[in-house]
Design an enzyme around this catalytic site. Structure first.
Site, PDB file in Angstrom:
ATOM      1  N   HIS A  23       0.773  -1.180   0.013  1.00  0.00           N
ATOM      2  CA  HIS A  23      -0.097   0.041  -0.097  1.00  0.00           C
ATOM      3  C   HIS A  23       0.766   1.384   0.052  1.00  0.00           C
ATOM      4  O   HIS A  23       0.446   2.409   0.383  1.00  0.00           O
ATOM      5  CB  HIS A  23      -0.850  -0.034   1.407  1.00  0.00           C
ATOM      6  CG  HIS A  23      -2.153  -0.629   1.137  1.00  0.00           C
ATOM      7  ND1 HIS A  23      -3.005  -0.911   2.117  1.00  0.00           N
ATOM      8  CD2 HIS A  23      -2.801  -1.334   0.030  1.00  0.00           C
ATOM      9  CE1 HIS A  23      -4.109  -1.515   1.811  1.00  0.00           C
ATOM     10  NE2 HIS A  23      -3.887  -1.957   0.468  1.00  0.00           N
ATOM     11  N   HIS A  78     -12.227  -9.503  -4.137  1.00  0.00           N
ATOM     12  CA  HIS A  78     -11.853  -8.077  -3.936  1.00  0.00           C
ATOM     13  C   HIS A  78     -11.298  -7.553  -5.093  1.00  0.00           C
ATOM     14  O   HIS A  78     -10.607  -8.069  -5.579  1.00  0.00           O
ATOM     15  CB  HIS A  78     -10.839  -8.316  -2.634  1.00  0.00           C
ATOM     16  CG  HIS A  78     -10.375  -7.019  -2.151  1.00  0.00           C
ATOM     17  ND1 HIS A  78     -10.941  -5.852  -2.197  1.00  0.00           N
ATOM     18  CD2 HIS A  78      -9.226  -6.999  -1.547  1.00  0.00           C
ATOM     19  CE1 HIS A  78     -10.276  -4.758  -1.650  1.00  0.00           C
ATOM     20  NE2 HIS A  78      -9.028  -5.280  -1.461  1.00  0.00           N
ATOM     21  N   ASP A  82      -3.843  -6.086  -6.078  1.00  0.00           N
ATOM     22  CA  ASP A  82      -2.843  -7.141  -6.074  1.00  0.00           C
ATOM     23  C   ASP A  82      -3.517  -8.432  -6.185  1.00  0.00           C
ATOM     24  O   ASP A  82      -2.926  -9.705  -6.295  1.00  0.00           O
ATOM     25  CB  ASP A  82      -2.284  -6.956  -4.588  1.00  0.00           C
ATOM     26  CG  ASP A  82      -3.462  -6.625  -3.400  1.00  0.00           C
ATOM     27  OD1 ASP A  82      -4.521  -6.199  -3.695  1.00  0.00           O
ATOM     28  OD2 ASP A  82      -2.865  -7.063  -2.367  1.00  0.00           O
ATOM     29  N   HIS A 151     -11.080  -5.017   3.648  1.00  0.00           N
ATOM     30  CA  HIS A 151     -10.935  -3.560   4.152  1.00  0.00           C
ATOM     31  C   HIS A 151     -11.458  -2.729   3.144  1.00  0.00           C
ATOM     32  O   HIS A 151     -11.316  -1.460   3.210  1.00  0.00           O
ATOM     33  CB  HIS A 151      -9.474  -3.237   4.609  1.00  0.00           C
ATOM     34  CG  HIS A 151      -8.604  -3.536   3.108  1.00  0.00           C
ATOM     35  ND1 HIS A 151      -7.915  -2.289   3.009  1.00  0.00           N
ATOM     36  CD2 HIS A 151      -8.601  -4.391   2.400  1.00  0.00           C
ATOM     37  CE1 HIS A 151      -7.291  -2.667   1.808  1.00  0.00           C
ATOM     38  NE2 HIS A 151      -7.331  -4.025   1.494  1.00  0.00           N
ATOM     39  N   ASP A 170      -8.448 -10.851   1.646  1.00  0.00           N
ATOM     40  CA  ASP A 170      -7.416 -10.124   2.453  1.00  0.00           C
ATOM     41  C   ASP A 170      -7.491 -10.706   3.976  1.00  0.00           C
ATOM     42  O   ASP A 170      -6.535 -10.914   4.749  1.00  0.00           O
ATOM     43  CB  ASP A 170      -7.567  -8.696   2.511  1.00  0.00           C
ATOM     44  CG  ASP A 170      -7.022  -8.006   1.351  1.00  0.00           C
ATOM     45  OD1 ASP A 170      -5.866  -8.752   0.843  1.00  0.00           O
ATOM     46  OD2 ASP A 170      -7.343  -7.064   0.698  1.00  0.00           O
ATOM     47  N   TYR A 198      -1.146  -7.222   9.671  1.00  0.00           N
ATOM     48  CA  TYR A 198      -2.135  -6.884   8.911  1.00  0.00           C
ATOM     49  C   TYR A 198      -3.267  -6.285   9.112  1.00  0.00           C
ATOM     50  O   TYR A 198      -3.900  -5.378   8.720  1.00  0.00           O
ATOM     51  CB  TYR A 198      -2.200  -8.157   7.806  1.00  0.00           C
ATOM     52  CG  TYR A 198      -3.403  -7.643   6.875  1.00  0.00           C
ATOM     53  CD1 TYR A 198      -2.721  -7.315   5.617  1.00  0.00           C
ATOM     54  CD2 TYR A 198      -4.611  -7.876   6.795  1.00  0.00           C
ATOM     55  CE1 TYR A 198      -3.393  -7.190   4.228  1.00  0.00           C
ATOM     56  CE2 TYR A 198      -5.232  -7.325   5.983  1.00  0.00           C
ATOM     57  CZ  TYR A 198      -4.648  -7.279   4.503  1.00  0.00           C
ATOM     58  OH  TYR A 198      -5.387  -6.500   3.612  1.00  0.00           O
ATOM     59  N   HIS A 229      -3.334 -13.676   0.966  1.00  0.00           N
ATOM     60  CA  HIS A 229      -1.910 -13.310   0.996  1.00  0.00           C
ATOM     61  C   HIS A 229      -1.450 -14.355   2.223  1.00  0.00           C
ATOM     62  O   HIS A 229      -2.234 -14.571   3.075  1.00  0.00           O
ATOM     63  CB  HIS A 229      -1.746 -11.990   1.849  1.00  0.00           C
ATOM     64  CG  HIS A 229      -2.220 -10.908   0.782  1.00  0.00           C
ATOM     65  ND1 HIS A 229      -1.359 -10.777  -0.322  1.00  0.00           N
ATOM     66  CD2 HIS A 229      -3.169 -10.066   0.884  1.00  0.00           C
ATOM     67  CE1 HIS A 229      -2.068  -9.502  -0.660  1.00  0.00           C
ATOM     68  NE2 HIS A 229      -3.033  -9.249  -0.165  1.00  0.00           N
TER      69      HIS A 229
END
Ligand code: FEO
Length: 404
Positions: A23, A78, A82, A151, A170, A198, A229
């Site tokens: 980010h 999402h 990424d 998020h 995520d 995270y 991830h």
């Protein structure tokens, strides 16, 4: 290479060994992975893609299992780049595949990948889904659970009923690059540290929503949680759900962090005397000089500490730059369940303590112990006052409970 997660479910993602900043805000000391999953049934579904530069790795993994052209559905849990960066190129190969996502995700994909020629999302066959919607791809039933603000507004989970498998994107992920694909094979300390990091650096502003969502999914039979991830939770995946519930509830250890920045050592001397006071009350304490530490790591430490003391010397009526950066981060992350206090040294006008106290309140921290400002260098009496502040703060931390 593809790795089997459950019967007919394969990891086909990519490993990014070199990512060190996510980010463009927080450090990823261990790299990351972009996890993509292929569900093989009468129809074939790809759940999430990978970051664009890793497209070839994704394609290679899929091709080891099936021809890409056989994919019927691309489920996008999402829209962030990424996970969707490789999507436009995948869709060039399978233009007739249905893109399954929430309506917010559809909007974001359309904003991210529009092209002047009007190709891309404008031509994709979207299947917009919401919580409770199901999709049968043969023996497997995919149930969709919207998870807004975990998020981004578009997040959702895909739950594979027959495998008791939650594909969570995520949430529950960790930035860890490794060939080990499962948590029970990986280095435990690193995995848990990165899971906490995270949460602290990405999900922390959304704790109320997260707590409710975790409670909702805790009612599902879950044997595997496969995030997008890091490693997959297959050994008692409830452990990471419990951790998320704890963090989202603002529960933390009876522990104090002192984060400070100093100009000519006076504020640093204050930090040391305050720390001594905290220790005298039997509360563990850690010090972080903000110009020399990684703030994302401090926010991770803060997740499990109830007390936060922030110190800065005054410059031009405000805090030093490293402290300014830290309190800006704090205002955005809004950590839950904290007690705070400010301190610092100044020459003539002062101002840093007031700025810090305002900032912690803006960060949603309501329990603020009155701070301490010292002119120039603390003398013996002022050092005693610092120690007394440490003792008082430690007592407040012991008394405090996030619920009230
Ligand atoms: Fe891993 Fe929100 O992207």
């Amino acid at each position: 290479m593809p790795i089997k997660v459950a019967d007919g479910v394969y990891w086909v993602g990519a490993i990014d060994w070199n990512l060190r900043l996510y980010h463009n805000t927080y450090s990823t000391h261990h790299g990351t992975t972009y996890n993509s999953y292929l569900l093989l049934d009468e129809q074939i579904a790809l759940v999430d893609t990978v970051y664009g530069p890793f497209y070839e790795e994704l394609l290679k993994n899929i091709k080891e299992l099936v021809p890409v052209e056989k994919i019927t559905y691309v489920i996008v849990n999402h829209a962030e780049s990424d996970h969707s960066g490789a999507l436009p190129r995948v869709m060039e190969i399978i233009p007739r595949a249905r893109v399954v996502c929430t309506s917010k995700c559809k909007d974001i994909l359309s904003r991210l990948y529009h092209t002047p020629a009007g190709i891309g999302p404008a031509t994709w066959d979207f299947l917009v889904v919401g919580s409770g919607d199901e999709l049968k791809i043969g023996k497997k039933t995919l149930r969709f659970i919207e998870a807004p603000m975990m998020h981004w507004p578009d997040n959702m989970f895909t739950y594979v009923e027959e495998d008791k498998l939650l594909l969570s994107n995520d949430p529950f992920g960790q930035h860890v690059a490794s060939y080990e694909r499962f948590e029970d094979e990986a280095e435990q300390a690193v995995v848990w540290e990165e899971a906490a990091k995270y949460f602290a650096n990405t999900l922390s502003p959304f704790t109320a929503l997260i707590k409710r969502k975790v409670e909702e999914i805790q009612s599902l039979p879950i044997e595997i949680i496969a995030p997008s991830h890091g490693v997959i939770w297959r050994k008692e995946p409830q452990r990471i759900l419990e951790k998320y519930h704890r963090w989202a509830s603002g529960e933390a250890e009876e522990r104090v962090l002192i984060a400070y920045e100093t100009m000519w050592e006076s504020t640093e001397i204050m930090a040391g005397a305050i720390a001594e006071g905290v220790q005298r009350e039997g509360v563990p304490v850690r010090l972080f000089k903000l110009s020399t530490v990684d703030h994302a790591d401090v926010f991770r430490e803060l997740l499990e500490a109830r007390g936060l003391m922030i110190g800065s010397s005054t410059i031009n009526n405000t805090v030093l730059p490293a402290a300014a950066s830290f309190i800006e981060g704090l205002k955005g992350l809004r950590p839950k369940g904290k007690v705070a206090c400010a301190f610092g040294s100044h020459g003539w006008g002062g101002g840093a303590v007031k700025v810090i106290e305002q900032a912690v309140r803006q960060a949603g921290i309501e329990h603020v112990v009155p701070g301490l400002a010292v002119k120039y260098r603390p003398d013996a009496g002022e050092l005693e006052a610092c120690q007394r502040l440490g003792i008082q703060f430690a007592r407040e931390v012991k008394k405090f409970s996030p619920g009230g």
